[in-house]
Design a protein around this motif. Structure first.
Motif, mmCIF file in Angstrom:
data_model
loop_
_atom_site.group_PDB
_atom_site.id
_atom_site.type_symbol
_atom_site.label_atom_id
_atom_site.label_comp_id
_atom_site.label_asym_id
_atom_site.label_seq_id
_atom_site.Cartn_x
_atom_site.Cartn_y
_atom_site.Cartn_z
ATOM 1 N N LEU A 108 0.845 -1.192 0.000
ATOM 2 C CA LEU A 108 0.000 0.000 0.000
ATOM 3 C C LEU A 108 0.880 1.242 0.000
ATOM 4 O O LEU A 108 1.898 1.287 0.699
ATOM 5 C CB LEU A 108 -0.927 0.010 1.216
ATOM 6 C CG LEU A 108 -1.902 1.192 1.335
ATOM 7 C CD1 LEU A 108 -3.267 0.710 1.854
ATOM 8 C CD2 LEU A 108 -1.357 2.278 2.258
ATOM 9 N N ARG A 133 0.805 5.565 0.270
ATOM 10 C CA ARG A 133 0.079 6.799 0.583
ATOM 11 C C ARG A 133 0.872 7.979 0.030
ATOM 12 O O ARG A 133 1.897 8.347 0.579
ATOM 13 C CB ARG A 133 -0.071 6.976 2.099
ATOM 14 C CG ARG A 133 -0.979 5.967 2.760
ATOM 15 C CD ARG A 133 -1.146 6.309 4.232
ATOM 16 N NE ARG A 133 0.109 6.197 4.973
ATOM 17 C CZ ARG A 133 0.432 6.963 6.015
ATOM 18 N NH1 ARG A 133 -0.381 7.910 6.424
ATOM 19 N NH2 ARG A 133 1.572 6.775 6.639
ATOM 20 N N LEU A 154 -5.044 6.511 -2.100
ATOM 21 C CA LEU A 154 -4.169 5.389 -1.778
ATOM 22 C C LEU A 154 -3.934 4.557 -3.032
ATOM 23 O O LEU A 154 -4.680 4.649 -4.004
ATOM 24 C CB LEU A 154 -4.807 4.494 -0.707
ATOM 25 C CG LEU A 154 -5.192 5.142 0.626
ATOM 26 C CD1 LEU A 154 -6.093 4.203 1.406
ATOM 27 C CD2 LEU A 154 -3.954 5.481 1.430
ATOM 28 N N VAL A 167 -2.968 0.330 -3.837
ATOM 29 C CA VAL A 167 -2.904 -0.942 -3.132
ATOM 30 C C VAL A 167 -2.717 -2.090 -4.114
ATOM 31 O O VAL A 167 -3.130 -1.996 -5.279
ATOM 32 C CB VAL A 167 -4.199 -1.147 -2.301
ATOM 33 C CG1 VAL A 167 -5.411 -1.284 -3.212
ATOM 34 C CG2 VAL A 167 -4.086 -2.321 -1.355
ATOM 35 N N VAL A 183 -5.873 1.569 5.589
ATOM 36 C CA VAL A 183 -4.456 1.549 5.943
ATOM 37 C C VAL A 183 -4.229 0.651 7.152
ATOM 38 O O VAL A 183 -3.312 -0.180 7.170
ATOM 39 C CB VAL A 183 -3.949 2.975 6.227
ATOM 40 C CG1 VAL A 183 -2.533 2.943 6.806
ATOM 41 C CG2 VAL A 183 -3.958 3.808 4.953
ATOM 42 N N VAL A 190 -4.558 -3.108 6.265
ATOM 43 C CA VAL A 190 -3.373 -3.616 5.583
ATOM 44 C C VAL A 190 -2.249 -3.871 6.589
ATOM 45 O O VAL A 190 -1.558 -4.895 6.540
ATOM 46 C CB VAL A 190 -2.917 -2.624 4.492
ATOM 47 C CG1 VAL A 190 -1.550 -3.005 3.941
ATOM 48 C CG2 VAL A 190 -3.941 -2.579 3.360
ATOM 49 N N ARG A 191 -2.060 -2.944 7.518
ATOM 50 C CA ARG A 191 -1.019 -3.127 8.525
ATOM 51 C C ARG A 191 -1.334 -4.299 9.446
ATOM 52 O O ARG A 191 -0.451 -5.074 9.819
ATOM 53 C CB ARG A 191 -0.854 -1.845 9.338
ATOM 54 C CG ARG A 191 -0.199 -0.712 8.559
ATOM 55 C CD ARG A 191 -0.187 0.566 9.373
ATOM 56 N NE ARG A 191 0.528 1.630 8.675
ATOM 57 C CZ ARG A 191 0.498 2.906 9.049
ATOM 58 N NH1 ARG A 191 -0.220 3.276 10.111
ATOM 59 N NH2 ARG A 191 1.176 3.820 8.364
ATOM 60 N N THR A 245 3.555 -1.038 4.053
ATOM 61 C CA THR A 245 3.021 0.219 3.539
ATOM 62 C C THR A 245 4.151 1.224 3.384
ATOM 63 O O THR A 245 5.206 1.091 4.006
ATOM 64 C CB THR A 245 1.951 0.801 4.481
ATOM 65 O OG1 THR A 245 2.575 1.215 5.708
ATOM 66 C CG2 THR A 245 0.864 -0.219 4.785
#
Length: 375
Positions: free
Chosen positions: A145, A147, A180, A182, A205, A208-209, A215
């Protein structure tokens, strides 16, 4: 505007059952196109500058596959369909999905329909150029991901005001999610994300973490954002402060602004306020200069930081009060966003035959991977 499953597919299929690429073997990529999908969710909360947005989508479609997931009412959906015919894949939100965040439902629909592994998700006010798309494409080869850093252009006073927030966030750990990018396989394997929260980007976010994926928030990757109108800017002040309810550290700092100012005035020491304002500008200036930010953030934008901080101190108390009184954007008791710890527990508790909670029909997602959760 019905969602045709034969044409558009099914909501959130299993990660190993959905094709990443167009089924047509003759649909080879043009030499100047990137193997990426661009998902634009329109939650149907209002119209936009249709002519300007259409011009952007026309330019964008020359570089990537574009999917517009449109939750607009029928008459507006029809208007969009006429304007974008032949430019993009224009589809309604999948009715099999359920949740109260229209943007998140659009993201879930669009990522499931994407034909490429790398997917950019951006709102109607975000404007990627080809250089930023290439940079995101390269980063997604290494992380799950991305940002990017947003900046407003042009810069009327509402955008100048909000740039104070951007600069402080840049100096203190990175901007909060706007758009974002992904990996589609990661998104599907973790079962998407909860579309029943107030702030879906933050939820994505954190999901995903929690899944254990990597990320990146490169401070040098600048993506332009169109400024909000003055009316929209005023409507968003308290609602944006709800974001801090999901980030206790930021909430405590925001709530401390007004009491600290009141104590300084009660002690007849206005110089403390002046020094605090100068320190805030200095922190914002560090954020402005970080990673070549002076190219996109004019010098005077650092002066907006103390103005924004004082406003956020006021709005944080209003948001907390409305939340406690069940009034305002949080009246339905939706979480702002789940904590990473709670999301990690949710992923760990999933069984291989579990359906994603927000998909009423469709194939089961892949189970959470123990090797990722261990990290």
């Amino acid at each position: 505007m019905a969602f045709d499953r034969e044409e558009h597919g099914r909501g959130i299929p299993a990660a190993d059952s959905a094709p990443f690429f167009a089924p047509d073997p003759d649909a080879a990529l043009a030499p100047d196109r990137l193997p990426m999908a661009y998902v634009l969710p329109l939650p149907g909360t209002g119209d936009t500058d249709l002519a300007e947005l259409t011009g952007y989508l026309r330019d964008l479609s020359r570089s990537v596959d574009v999917i517009v997931v449109d939750g607009s009412p029928p008459e507006l959906f029809t208007r969009h369909a006429a304007a974008w015919r032949g430019l993009v894949r224009h589809v309604p939100t999948d009715p099999a999905l359920h949740g109260r965040n229209g943007t998140a439902l659009g993201v879930l629909t669009g990522v499931a329909l994407a034909r490429h592994e790398h997917v950019v998700v951006a709102g109607a006010d975000v404007r990627y150029d080809r250089g930023a798309l290439r940079a995101v494409h390269g980063l997604l080869d290494r992380v799950d991901l991305v940002r990017p850093q947003h900046h407003f252009d042009p810069l009327p006073w509402p955008a100048w005001w909000d740039t104070g927030r951007l600069l402080l966030h840049r100096a203190l750990g990175g901007d909060r999610p706007g758009s974002l990018a992904v990996r589609r396989s990661t998104f599907l394997a973790m079962g998407g994300y909860d579309p029943d929260v107030l702030f879906g980007s933050l939820e994505l976010v954190r999901t995903v973490r929690a899944y254990g994926a990597a990320t990146a928030a490169p401070a040098w990757l600048y993506v332009r954002r169109r400024p909000p109108t003055a009316a929209r800017f005023r409507r968003q002040r308290v609602r944006q402060a709800y974001d801090d309810l999901a980030r206790p550290g930021w909430l405590v700092a925001a709530l401390a602004v007004l009491p600290a100012a009141a104590l300084a005035l009660a002690a007849r020491r206005p110089g403390l306020l002046l020094r605090a304002g100068v320190a805030t500008v200095a922190v914002a200036e560090l954020g402005r200069r970080r990673a070549g930010g002076a190219r996109v953030f004019p010098a005077h934008t650092a002066l907006a930081a103390p103005v924004w901080l004082l406003e956020r101190g006021i709005c944080a108390w209003l948001a907390l009060g409305r939340r406690l009184c069940d009034d305002g954007p949080g009246a339905d008791a939706r979480p702002v966003a789940h904590s990473t710890r709670a999301l990690r527990r949710r992923l760990a508790d999933r069984r291989p035959d579990d359906l994603v909670l927000w998909v009423e029909t469709g194939a089961a997602p892949a189970p959470a991977r123990a090797d990722r959760l261990a990290h």
